[in-house]
Scaffold this motif. Structure first.
Motif, PDB file in Angstrom:
ATOM      1  N   PRO A 145       0.837  -1.192   0.000  1.00 51.24           N
ATOM      2  CA  PRO A 145       0.000   0.000   0.000  1.00 51.24           C
ATOM      3  C   PRO A 145       0.869   1.239   0.000  1.00 51.24           C
TER       4      PRO A 145
ATOM      5  N   VAL B 183      -6.731   1.562   2.034  1.00 50.65           N
ATOM      6  CA  VAL B 183      -7.357   2.712   1.380  1.00 50.65           C
ATOM      7  C   VAL B 183      -6.346   3.411   0.468  1.00 50.65           C
TER       8      VAL B 183
ATOM      9  N   PHE C 285       2.079   9.868   1.291  1.00 46.17           N
ATOM     10  CA  PHE C 285       2.663   9.179   2.429  1.00 46.17           C
ATOM     11  C   PHE C 285       4.168   9.291   2.561  1.00 46.17           C
TER      12      PHE C 285
ATOM     13  N   VAL D 166      -7.592  -1.345   7.676  1.00 40.75           N
ATOM     14  CA  VAL D 166      -6.462  -2.184   8.082  1.00 40.75           C
ATOM     15  C   VAL D 166      -5.371  -1.366   8.786  1.00 40.75           C
TER      16      VAL D 166
HETATM   17  S1  SF4 Z   1      -3.334   2.628   7.512  1.00 44.76           S
HETATM   18 FE1  SF4 Z   1      -4.213   2.191   5.515  1.00 44.76          FE
HETATM   19  S2  SF4 Z   1      -4.168   4.144   4.461  1.00 44.76           S
HETATM   20 FE2  SF4 Z   1      -2.749   4.315   6.162  1.00 44.76          FE
HETATM   21  S3  SF4 Z   1      -0.767   3.745   5.321  1.00 44.76           S
HETATM   22 FE3  SF4 Z   1      -1.674   1.899   6.189  1.00 44.76          FE
HETATM   23  S4  SF4 Z   1      -2.698   0.891   4.519  1.00 44.76           S
HETATM   24 FE4  SF4 Z   1      -2.315   3.018   3.872  1.00 44.76          FE
END
Ligand code: SF4
Length: 119
Positions: A4, A33, A42, A69
């Motif tokens: 992700p 997400v 990120f 998650v």
């Molecule tokens: S919590 Fe969800 S949206 Fe946030 S970095 Fe992890 S996988 Fe991505």
């Protein structure tokens, strides 16, 4: 396989490989997400000003807050540990604090376990 929010660009920002050694950790990343629509929030681009970094991190955390998650993601990032980026709603600096607290707690538990019982 990409994790992700694994950055597709600006790879120089993240010098370590982000493909986990522990892909067996489960399918949590398929529900991320950030996998669908938030890539780019990120990780810091190079030479990001502090105000921009703080705003970007807060935006990333808002995405994490609605991610199903988040707990799994956070634990993954803590266990690797992932040195860069926002994972599981925590910045890299925040994860370092959590890890330091965990290590201290673990050391304290080991110390207490070694103390012979009084009496
Ligand atoms: S919590 Fe969800 S949206 Fe946030 S970095 Fe992890 S996988 Fe991505």
């Amino acid at each position: 396989m990409l994790l992700p929010h694994q950055p597709l660009q600006d790879a120089a920002v993240v010098p370590s490989p982000r493909v986990p050694a522990r892909d067996e950790s489960g399918p949590w990343h398929s529900e991320a997400v950030c996998r669908r629509d938030e890539a780019g929030l990120f990780f810091a681009p190079s030479k990001e000003p502090t105000a921009a970094r703080l705003a970007r991190e807060e935006a990333a955390k808002r995405v994490c807050a609605r991610c199903p998650v988040m707990v799994e993601c956070r634990e993954h990032a803590l266990l690797q540990p992932e040195p860069y980026g926002v994972w599981g709603g925590l910045t890299a600096a925040e994860r370092r604090v959590v890890l330091t607290r965990r290590r201290r707690r673990e050391a304290e538990l080991q110390r207490v376990a070694r103390v012979p019982a009084a009496g």
